[in-house]
Design an enzyme around this catalytic site. Structure first.
Site, short mmCIF file in Angstrom:
data_model
loop_
_atom_site.label_atom_id
_atom_site.label_comp_id
_atom_site.label_asym_id
_atom_site.label_seq_id
_atom_site.Cartn_x
_atom_site.Cartn_y
_atom_site.Cartn_z
N LYS A 22 0.84 -1.21 0.00
CA LYS A 22 0.00 0.00 0.00
C LYS A 22 0.87 1.26 0.00
O LYS A 22 0.64 2.18 -0.78
CB LYS A 22 -0.89 0.01 1.25
N ASN A 23 1.87 1.28 0.88
CA ASN A 23 2.64 2.51 1.05
C ASN A 23 3.65 2.76 -0.07
O ASN A 23 4.30 3.80 -0.09
CB ASN A 23 3.33 2.52 2.42
N ARG A 102 -4.37 10.99 4.49
CA ARG A 102 -3.27 11.93 4.62
C ARG A 102 -2.32 11.92 3.41
O ARG A 102 -1.86 12.97 2.98
CB ARG A 102 -2.50 11.57 5.89
N CYS A 126 -4.28 13.19 12.89
CA CYS A 126 -5.00 11.92 12.75
C CYS A 126 -4.83 11.17 14.06
O CYS A 126 -4.15 11.63 14.97
CB CYS A 126 -4.50 11.13 11.55
N ARG A 131 1.04 14.99 13.26
CA ARG A 131 1.53 14.86 11.89
C ARG A 131 1.54 16.19 11.11
O ARG A 131 0.77 16.38 10.17
CB ARG A 131 0.74 13.78 11.17
N PRO A 132 2.43 17.09 11.46
CA PRO A 132 2.51 18.37 10.74
C PRO A 132 3.10 18.22 9.33
O PRO A 132 3.53 17.13 8.95
CB PRO A 132 3.46 19.20 11.61
N ASP A 134 5.40 20.69 8.12
CA ASP A 134 6.46 21.69 8.05
C ASP A 134 7.63 21.28 7.16
O ASP A 134 8.22 22.11 6.45
CB ASP A 134 6.96 22.04 9.48
N LYS A 172 14.37 15.84 10.42
CA LYS A 172 13.80 14.60 10.98
C LYS A 172 13.46 13.73 9.78
O LYS A 172 13.03 14.25 8.75
CB LYS A 172 12.53 15.01 11.73
N VAL A 173 13.63 12.42 9.90
CA VAL A 173 13.35 11.56 8.74
C VAL A 173 11.84 11.52 8.49
O VAL A 173 11.06 11.24 9.39
CB VAL A 173 13.87 10.12 8.99
N SER A 174 11.47 11.81 7.26
CA SER A 174 10.04 11.74 6.89
C SER A 174 9.90 11.01 5.56
O SER A 174 10.49 11.41 4.55
CB SER A 174 9.45 13.14 6.76
N ASP A 317 4.93 0.75 11.84
CA ASP A 317 3.72 0.12 11.32
C ASP A 317 3.59 -1.35 11.75
O ASP A 317 2.60 -2.01 11.42
CB ASP A 317 3.68 0.21 9.79
N ARG A 409 -8.53 -0.48 4.89
CA ARG A 409 -7.65 0.52 4.27
C ARG A 409 -6.33 -0.11 3.85
O ARG A 409 -5.69 0.38 2.92
CB ARG A 409 -7.35 1.65 5.27
C1 EPZ Z 1 4.43 7.03 6.19
O1 EPZ Z 1 3.68 8.09 6.73
C2 EPZ Z 1 3.49 5.86 6.13
N1 EPZ Z 1 2.35 6.18 5.28
C3 EPZ Z 1 3.02 5.49 7.52
O2 EPZ Z 1 2.19 4.33 7.44
C4 EPZ Z 1 4.24 5.18 8.39
O3 EPZ Z 1 3.81 4.92 9.70
C5 EPZ Z 1 5.20 6.36 8.38
O4 EPZ Z 1 5.55 6.70 7.01
C6 EPZ Z 1 6.49 6.10 9.13
O5 EPZ Z 1 7.12 4.98 8.59
C7 EPZ Z 1 2.43 5.98 3.97
O6 EPZ Z 1 3.45 5.62 3.41
C8 EPZ Z 1 1.20 6.24 3.17
P1 EPZ Z 1 6.52 10.41 8.15
P2 EPZ Z 1 4.25 9.57 6.67
O7 EPZ Z 1 6.42 11.70 7.41
O8 EPZ Z 1 5.06 9.74 5.46
C9 EPZ Z 1 6.83 13.78 11.49
C10 EPZ Z 1 0.27 3.04 7.80
O9 EPZ Z 1 -0.23 2.51 8.83
N2 EPZ Z 1 6.71 14.82 10.45
O10 EPZ Z 1 7.67 9.52 7.87
O11 EPZ Z 1 3.10 10.48 6.88
C11 EPZ Z 1 5.56 12.97 11.69
O12 EPZ Z 1 4.60 13.64 12.45
C12 EPZ Z 1 0.81 4.45 7.83
O13 EPZ Z 1 0.32 2.46 6.70
C13 EPZ Z 1 6.87 16.14 10.81
O14 EPZ Z 1 7.13 16.47 11.97
O15 EPZ Z 1 5.16 9.59 7.96
C14 EPZ Z 1 6.12 11.72 12.35
O16 EPZ Z 1 6.31 11.95 13.70
C15 EPZ Z 1 0.52 5.17 9.11
N3 EPZ Z 1 6.75 17.11 9.83
C16 EPZ Z 1 7.49 11.55 11.68
O17 EPZ Z 1 7.80 12.83 11.11
C17 EPZ Z 1 6.47 16.78 8.54
O18 EPZ Z 1 6.38 17.72 7.71
C18 EPZ Z 1 7.54 10.51 10.54
O19 EPZ Z 1 6.45 10.72 9.69
C19 EPZ Z 1 6.33 15.42 8.19
C20 EPZ Z 1 6.46 14.46 9.17
#
Ligand code: EPZ
Length: 430
Positions: A22-23, A102, A126, A131-132, A134, A172-174, A317, A409
């Protein structure tokens, strides 16, 4: 509303086909907006989130067709889907659509790169955290975009000649921000270097697909990704990689229920850290020529501590599912969540089945119990809900999981996959 009824106690024996991720499918589908040509994706899972994104892409002008004849793959059906966005008819992603999922916020990258502007609703918080966005805003600004937030929308505009290659190091890793910046930079003028980028296999899969479309991306899978901008991208054909979270979930289900199962069409290398934790908990895991075999016979479940981390660490996850497994361990385990601040909603529901879990900050202490007892429980998010299914497999009597739309989902044909291995799991429609 549908519910899932589980009668615990059966071991699992057989073969479970693993679906496309999915992801990975979601960002790959969004990448189709970068070209006026056709992007064909194979092995697309049939999930509520995929269907929702099909509606969202349609709103931007994508013409989408699903192969009439479903490709048979083991007992599962992997679909081939064609995406053609000849013209972008709208650069606005409205609140009604973005708030439902999202990841739809990620259209901001391709729309801005191709059309020079995008107006995308803020996704909002959510259940698992605030989940900002920024990092998306900072990163796109580093590529020359002007961004303002107004009335709940992010309005982004590229310079007259298009986005400009730049350097951005994520504080931060995103995963999502890495996907978006990588997509946006493919059509920028000049070279972009992304530091502290996400290394998740889904990022690598997206880069592979973008390169097949004519992008020039290198370093994916490491924390520095370099993207040399090109004038345009073409169509391509790409196969979505296997779902490592689904793989890990079923591996934990077997470790919990006991038995001997082959997970087909997947790769152990996508989830080494999680498999190692399951091994330490007492299951035997080996590679087959097309997947993974997981066996737990007789031996009990040992307590194992885990800490979630970005890839290659233990995936957030799979945290809920591992907690489900640990509820039956022979000792005390500690589970620490470092990615999302509110990803422990399953704790209360697991407690309804008799689990002993206490929370201190971001760490859950799980004291294994010798028996769980079935009860009505409620799914609160996608991964939390499947942890209840895992616990239900080993609980005495009936567990009824409500709000299963969360499960739909992200888990394709879950009841069927488990039932074929001998579990007593059924969907009950009211
Ligand atoms: C992806 O979400 C996945 N979703 C999530 O899977 C997964 O849990 C997550 O990565 C972490 O591995 C999809 O791929 C569709 P992040 P994502 O940006 O990209 C913070 C599932 O169950 N952050 O890596 O939204 C954030 O709040 C879902 O399938 C900021 O602070 O996650 C979090 O604490 C749930 N600012 C951290 O970074 C930003 O601008 C990591 O989030 C962006 C993120």
């Amino acid at each position: 509303m549908d519910r899932i009824r589980i009668v615990g106690g059966n071991e699992l024996h057989g073969v479970i086909p693993i679906s496309g991720a999915k992801n990975a499918a979601l960002p790959l589908m969004i990448a189709s907006l970068l070209t006026d040509d056709t992007l064909t994706l194979e092995n697309v899972p049939h999930l509520a989130d995929v269907e929702q994104l099909i509606r969202i892409l349609g709103n931007h002008g994508a013409d989408i067709s699903v192969n009439g004849r479903r490709e048979r793959q083991g007992e599962s059906y992997a679909r081939t889907v064609h995406f053609t966005s000849r013209n972008i008819v709208s650069t606005t992603a409205p609140y009604e659509l973005v708030s439902k999922m999202r990841a739809s916020f990620w259209v901001i990258g391709p729309l801005l790169a191709r059309e020079g502007r995008a107006r995308v609703s803020l996704p909002g918080g959510c259940a698992i955290g605030t989940r900002p966005v920024d990092l998306f805003i900072e990163g796109l600004t580093a590529l020359g975009a002007s961004i303002e937030i107004d009335g709940g929308y992010v309005n982004a505009t590229a310079p007259a000649g298009g986005l400009i290659g730049g350097r951005y190091t994520f504080p931060k890793v995103s995963v999502g921000a890495t996907h978006v910046l990588m997509m946006a930079a493919t059509l920028a003028n000049g070279t972009t270097v992304l530091g502290n980028a996400a290394r998740e296999p889904e990022v690598v899969d997206l880069a592979k697909c973008l390169n097949a479309m004519g992008a020039k991306i290198s370093g994916q899978g490491t924390s520095t990704i370099t993207i040399e901008g090109v004038r345009s991208l073409s169509g391509a054909r790409h196969r979505v990689l296997p779902d490592r979270i689904e793989t890990g979930t079923y591996a934990m289900a077997v470790a919990m229920a006991g038995g001997d199962v082959i997970l087909e069409d997947t790769e152990a290398s996508l989830l080494d850290t999680a498999l190692e934790a399951i091994r330490r908990a007492g299951a035997e895991i080996s590679d087959t020529n097309n997947g993974i075999r997981i066996v737990r016979n007789g031996a009990g479940i040992r307590p194992v501590d885990i800490v979630t981390d970005p890839f290659p660490g233990f995936p957030t996850d799979l945290q809920a599912q591992f907690m489900g497994l640990m509820t039956r361990s022979s000792g005390v385990s500690h589970i620490t969540e470092t990615i999302f601040e509110n990803r422990f909603m399953h704790v209360q529901e697991l407690a309804r089945l008799g689990a002993k879990i206490s929370l201190t900050g971001q760490t859950a202490k799980v004291e294994g119990v010798s028996r769980l007892k079935g009860a009505p429980v409620m799914a609160t998010d996608l991964r939390a809900s499947v942890s209840l299914v895992i616990a239900g497999l080993a609980a005495e009597g009936e567990t009824m999981v409500s709000r299963v739309y969360h499960l739909d989902r992200g888990f394709e044909r879950l009841e069927e996959k488990l039932t074929r291995c001998g579990a007593h799991v059924e969907r009950v429609s009211d």
